[in-house]
Write an enzyme that holds these catalytic residues in place. Structure first.
Site, PDB file in Angstrom:
ATOM      1  N   ASP A  94     -22.207  -7.216   5.664  1.00 55.60           N
ATOM      2  CA  ASP A  94     -21.368  -6.907   4.509  1.00 55.60           C
ATOM      3  C   ASP A  94     -21.787  -5.600   3.844  1.00 55.60           C
ATOM      4  OD1 ASP A  94     -19.329  -8.624   4.398  1.00 55.60           O
ATOM      5  OD2 ASP A  94     -20.081  -9.863   2.757  1.00 55.60           O
ATOM      6  N   ASP A 153     -22.407 -23.830   1.055  1.00 57.73           N
ATOM      7  CA  ASP A 153     -22.858 -24.703   2.139  1.00 57.73           C
ATOM      8  C   ASP A 153     -22.643 -26.182   1.823  1.00 57.73           C
ATOM      9  OD1 ASP A 153     -24.723 -24.435   0.148  1.00 57.73           O
ATOM     10  OD2 ASP A 153     -26.252 -23.514   1.413  1.00 57.73           O
TER      11      ASP A 153
END
Lengths: 879, 251
Positions: A329, A473
């Site tokens: 990123d 998550d």
């Protein structure tokens, strides 16, 4: 007259003047030796002569200088070589002190105490002997008898009886009823005492009984006693008449109910850790599925990513079925270049929306393997990772997630600052060692964002990695569970990474977790909604509830002050009754936890961990609870250095204030003992004891936020491995590796004689993993007897790749970690927490001292000057 | 055919100068020290084996020299201080070498048959010359195992590859003089190891100055210093060899 004169003269003339002269000369030289000021000299001679006269022969054998040394040893802070008036004052104070505390009688007393200590030691060894010879065999016998009955218990008749439904239901209802009755029945104090005592004996006996059934019974006892306490608190300890006391009491009660709830849910969650076995893969490689391995990164330096990438390439899996992707990123050129050079797929995306989750989701659209493995860019996988995790997917087609533990090869801030790395279980061990294993039984394994494999189809079904919250998550796993997919947890350390480097980074990370979990709690509450089993709801709820601990912890840290300072009774009951209820509850909880999770976390340490975070976590959790949409993803910094020890004043400030008001509370307490009503003394004592415990925990916090330096970028990893060392002149030695890092190796040469390696020598070390053999040219950086420390000469990527192949990638690289653990003894744990607390105050003092010394040297000098008047402990002399 | 009391192991270099004499001597001592009864025969005309067992340079008598002179073979059985029995080749003049072909074709087995081993586990090691010099001495047959000694060099690799087709069940390999500092050697080692059945690879001995030093002191490294890497490697080799020899005998 003449004769008198003559006699006198002859007496004088016969007197051995030579002796007198030589005596005086000796005194003079001895006086010179003492180097003391002229002012003291006559006093010393007088004192010497006096002691000679009084004690006679005892002193005779000592010369003046020795006498002087003995005296000066008793006055270590008086400068005898230069006279000053203040020294006279010091001398007098010290003399009084010595007469009071270091007289001959005191010395004798100390000797007696020493003597008694030896007696105590004899008694101790006697007890030990009895324990070993009589109690232990008895216990063994009881255990064997118990296991025998346990085995023969499920007889035909009984199991048949239990199969009839209404009998089962009735029995369960009956037992629950009895249990509830045991909780709510009010007791007279004496009955409560007897009841607690009996349960106490049972719990102690159960503790030494192996087997999980005993643990379950201990949990039940603990729930019983804590529930009794909470019930008693609700029904008969609130003071409705006292306005402030009532409100504060409700606050404390709420904190206690929270603790009780987390305790009970925790017991349920971890009642029976599954300890899942590895599922074997089919023998034919063609049936092994293809896997995309994602390594998302944002701003981590290349040197952190390289080992992960190399290790990912080293994973033992058919080459055409493993695709490693670096998802950058940060869109950095150096990483792109590195990936191209090493034949790794490099993916970027146009924007950076939704941080890590968005990054992974973007990669999902660009790839197509059946499975997706995810590794944080600092988590180095071992070669067996996929072989250990993929078997379950092939066996169970409904399985969507396999998680493995996160292991760290660098010390986390707690371990580094308390200096317990590799000695005590670290903070994550409880979660990955027990809680996840417990979750696994209920099919509620959480996804932890790294070191995990997911099946692509279900993942895409839930819309990829969740983006609504900052803990993407756990939320993803929740979504998968809601759709009825299975999860599993493989408790094998198949990867290792870097721990957070500083306590402030650690706090930042935990704030993110807490905020994320509470966002889930608000946005997608696991208690409601469809698709989850009851126990999955329990597991998720407990995980989220856990992060509320900030405020309750602060409440406990300040609760006794409400009485000591504000003089309001927040628990409206006699001290003795409070003790009768609270002590058994605490005792059972600690006893059960020390047995159940002592392997994964030291008793009392949870309080340290929570206290450090309490202040910082309670505000964001409240914020997240109120406005769940706010808050952004922050990346946890890793792989940095701390150049010197320092005290994190910024983080420490709220705790310093807490310490100050706690000390104030103790001051008030002392004042209340002196001037308050007599009836209150025991209450005051209880509150002071509680405050002292709190101060101890706060001291521990001080110890933890004193950052120890971390200069090592490449962390040493302990690992024993036979290896070969070749000297430049062609001699071959065998060695055992002690530790390795990315930059060097520590080893011990196996030889019967000292090997002559010198610092600066070039040696070649040969390492192997089965058929893979690599040699590295190194320079000796440290040599002592047969212990050698070497540094790699070749720092190229190829060399690093070879090193990783035979060290970090080993299947057992993290599983063989030797942990020298003591047996979990509650009292010694309490003592160790106390020691940590004291250490915290010592380091706090050190930093305050050095701060004053640096910024206000005059103040420092004045302080030292006044301190010098205090009496000192005499120096030890040979006599 | 009656059961043999001994296991016959031939040590042969895939080419000359790979150090199979040193390997034979060290292996013999290692086997002896782990408790086997060991007999070593030198079949190399260079007559070097005796130097590893403490025999002086000036002693030139040996088995083959004796056989040519028709002396009884028992005269040439020597024992070193570990009670390893060895038969040196003996110094034979160049002209006499050719006469060796007139010896009985099975003279080694004849000798061994005459020995009563008192049913101890006995290993007979034969230091056999490399393929290049085959014509000088009798070709052996009836061995239990043949250790093909090579180095991790290109020439060794080519010899290995060329002779791999003629290898039988009882052929095993080992690498001597492995120098890990040279990249090519570790590559070739990996190459050879991957081409052959791993169970057929006996092990690796490093190029070690200690081994040369030991020879300079008229002994073996296993005897001189048990703590060196090479000694330990020879012990490993010996253990592996014995497991190969006695596991296959089928119990």
């Amino acid at each position: 007259m003449n004769s008198i004169l003559r006699v006198t003269w002859s007496a004088i003339s016969n007197y051995p003047f030579e002796q007198l002269v030589s005596f005086l000369l000796r005194v003079r030289s001895e006086l010179k030796k003492t180097q003391c000021s002229l002012f003291y000299k006559p006093f010393i001679v007088c004192a010497w002569l006096l002691s000679w006269a009084l004690l006679g022969n005892k002193v005779k054998k000592y010369s003046l200088s020795v006498f002087f040394q003995q005296v000066s040893a008793k006055y270590p802070h008086v400068k005898f070589h230069r006279f000053s008036f203040t020294d006279v004052l010091r001398f007098l104070i010290q003399t009084v002190y010595l007469l009071l505390f270091f007289s001959e009688e005191q010395r004798k007393k100390r000797l007696i105490i020493q003597h008694n200590n030896t007696k105590i030691n004899v008694f101790k060894s006697f007890v030990k002997f009895i324990r070993k010879q009589i109690i232990e065999p008895g216990r063994q016998w009881v255990v064997s008898a118990f296991s025998f009955t346990a085995e023969s218990a499920p007889s035909e008749f009984k199991s048949k009886l239990l199969k009839i439904k209404w009998i089962r239901v009735t029995l369960t209802a009956l037992m629950l009823g009895l249990f509830f009755w045991a909780i709510v029945v009010p007791f007279e104090p004496i009955n409560q005492l007897i009841f607690s005592f009996i349960l106490w004996i049972i719990a102690l006996w159960l503790r030494s009984t192996p087997g999980r059934v005993a643990t379950l019974v201990m949990m039940l006892l603990s729930i019983l006693m804590s529930s009794r306490y909470i019930w008693w608190r609700i029904t008969s300890s609130l003071n409705i008449d006292d306005g402030i006391g009532f409100i504060l009491g409700l606050g404390l009660l709420a904190a206690e109910i929270y603790t009780w709830l987390v305790l009970v849910l925790g017991y349920m969650q971890t009642a029976w850790p599954l300890r899942r076995r590895i599922v074997q893969l089919p023998p034919n490689y063609d049936n092994w599925p293809s896997v995309d391995l994602f390594i998302p990164t944002y701003n981590e330096p290349l040197k952190v990513i390289i080992p992960t990438v190399f290790a990912a390439q080293n994973i033992d899996w058919p080459e055409d079925k493993l695709n490693v992707y670096v998802l950058d990123d940060g869109k950095r050129d150096n990483i792109k270049e590195f990936c191209e050079q090493n034949k790794i797929s490099y993916l970027t995306r146009p924007d950076n929306s939704f941080a890590k989750a968005g990054n992974l989701n973007h990669a999902l659209t660009k790839t197509d393997s059946e499975f997706v493995a995810i590794f944080d860019c600092d988590h180095v996988p071992v070669r067996s990772f996929l072989q250990m995790t993929m078997g379950g997917f092939i066996k169970n087609k409904n399985l969507a997630l396999v998680q493995t533990p996160h292991h760290f090869f660098s010390p986390d801030p707690f371990e580094r600052n308390l200096d317990v790395f590799n000695e005590e279980p670290n903070e994550g061990e409880l979660f990955y060692g027990q809680i996840q294993d417990g979750n696994d039984l209920w099919n509620a394994t959480f996804f932890c964002g790294s070191c995990a494999v997911l099946r692509r189809a279900p993942l895409e079904e839930v819309g990829g990695i969740a983006v609504e919250t900052v803990t993407e998550d756990a939320h993803t796993a929740l979504k998968l569970h809601r759709l009825g997919y299975d999860s599993s947890y493989v408790n094998l350390k198949q990867a290792a990474g870097l721990a957070t480097e500083s306590i402030s980074a650690h706090i930042g990370q935990r704030i993110r977790w807490a905020r994320g979990m509470l966002q889930i709690f608000r946005v997608d509450n696991p208690i409601f909604g469809k698709g989850l089993s009851f126990m999955q709801r329990v597991c998720y709820s407990n995980a989220m509830l856990h992060f509320f601990y900030g405020l309750p912890r602060l409440v406990f840290l300040t609760a006794p002050l409400t009485f000591l300072i504000l003089h309001s009774y927040i628990i409206y009951a006699p001290v003795e009754t409070i003790f009768l209820y609270v002590i058994p509850a605490i005792f059972h909880a600690n006893l059960t936890n020390s047995r159940h999770q002592g392997k994964y976390r030291n008793t009392f340490w949870a309080e340290l961990y929570e206290a450090v975070l309490a202040w910082y976590i309670f505000r964001p959790t409240l914020m997240a609870l109120i406005t769940p949409k706010k808050g952004k993803f922050n990346v946890t910094e890793k792989g940095g250095m701390i150049e010197k020890d320092y005290f994190d004043w910024g983080i420490g400030l709220p705790y310093l204030i807490l310490i100050a008001i706690n000390l104030l509370g103790i001051g008030f307490g002392v004042w209340r003992i002196g001037f308050g009503p007599e009836a209150e003394v025991s209450t005051v004592f209880m509150n002071i004891a509680w405050t002292v415990y709190n101060l101890m925990i706060l001291g521990g916090v001080m110890a933890i936020i004193t950052e120890s330096k971390q200069v090592r970028v490449a962390h040493r990893i302990e690992y024993k491995l036979p290896m070969t060392v070749c000297s430049k002149s062609g001699f071959i030695y065998e060695a055992i590796m002690n530790d390795y890092s990315e930059s060097g190796i520590g080893m011990e040469i196996q030889s019967d004689q000292h090997v002559q390696f010198k610092v600066g020598d070039t040696v070649t070390v040969v390492l192997r993993r089965n058929e893979i053999v690599h040699s590295f040219e190194t320079t000796v950086k440290f040599a002592s007897k047969n212990i050698l420390g070497v540094k790699f000469n070749d720092e190229s990527l190829d060399s690093l790749r070879m090193l990783i192949q035979i060290t970090f990638s080993r299947a057992d690289a993290w599983e063989v970690h030797p942990m020298k653990r003591d047996k979990e003894i509650i009292s010694s744990r309490l003592l160790s927490v106390l020691k940590i607390g004291v250490r915290g105050y010592v380091s706090l003092f050190t930093y305050v001292h050095s701060y004053i010394k640096e910024h206000y040297p005059q103040l420092h000098d004045v302080g030292l000057y006044f301190l010098s008047f205090l009496p000192k402990r005499p120096r030890l002399t040979n006599n | 055919m009656p059961e043999k009391d001994y296991k016959l192991v031939v040590v042969q270099g895939v080419k000359g100068g790979v150090g199979n004499t040193a390997v034979t001597a060290n292996l013999a001592v290692a086997l002896r020290k782990v408790g086997f009864n060991v007999l070593v025969f030198d079949f190399c005309k260079s007559n070097d084996l005796r130097l590893h067992f403490g025999m002086g340079l000036d002693r030139t008598d040996g088995l083959h020299k004796g056989l040519l002179n028709e002396e009884p073979w028992t005269n040439f059985a020597f024992e070193d201080r570990n009670r390893t029995t060895f038969f040196p080749f003996g110094h034979i003049e160049q002209v006499d070498i050719l006469r060796l072909i007139f010896l009985s074709p099975n003279y080694l087995t004849d000798i061994l048959d005459e020995i009563d081993f008192e049913s101890q586990e006995t290993i007979v090691l034969v230091d056999y010359p490399s393929y290049n010099s085959l014509k000088d001495t009798k070709c052996l047959s009836g061995y239990d195992l043949k250790i093909n000694v090579g180095t991790c060099e290109v020439s060794s690799y080519s010899k290995f590859s060329a002779s791999i087709k003629s290898f039988t069940e009882s052929d095993i390999f080992m690498f001597n003089r492995y120098n890990p500092e040279r990249k090519i050697e570790s590559d070739i080692r990996t190459l050879i190891s991957s081409e052959f059945d791993p169970s057929k690879v006996l092990g690796v001995i490093f190029e070690d100055e200690f081994i040369h030093q030991a020879l300079a002191q008229n002994t073996t490294i296993v005897d001189l210093n048990e703590y060196t890497k090479s000694s330990k490697d020879f012990y490993h080799l010996a253990m592996k060899l014995s497991s190969m020899l006695f596991a296959s005998s089928g119990e």
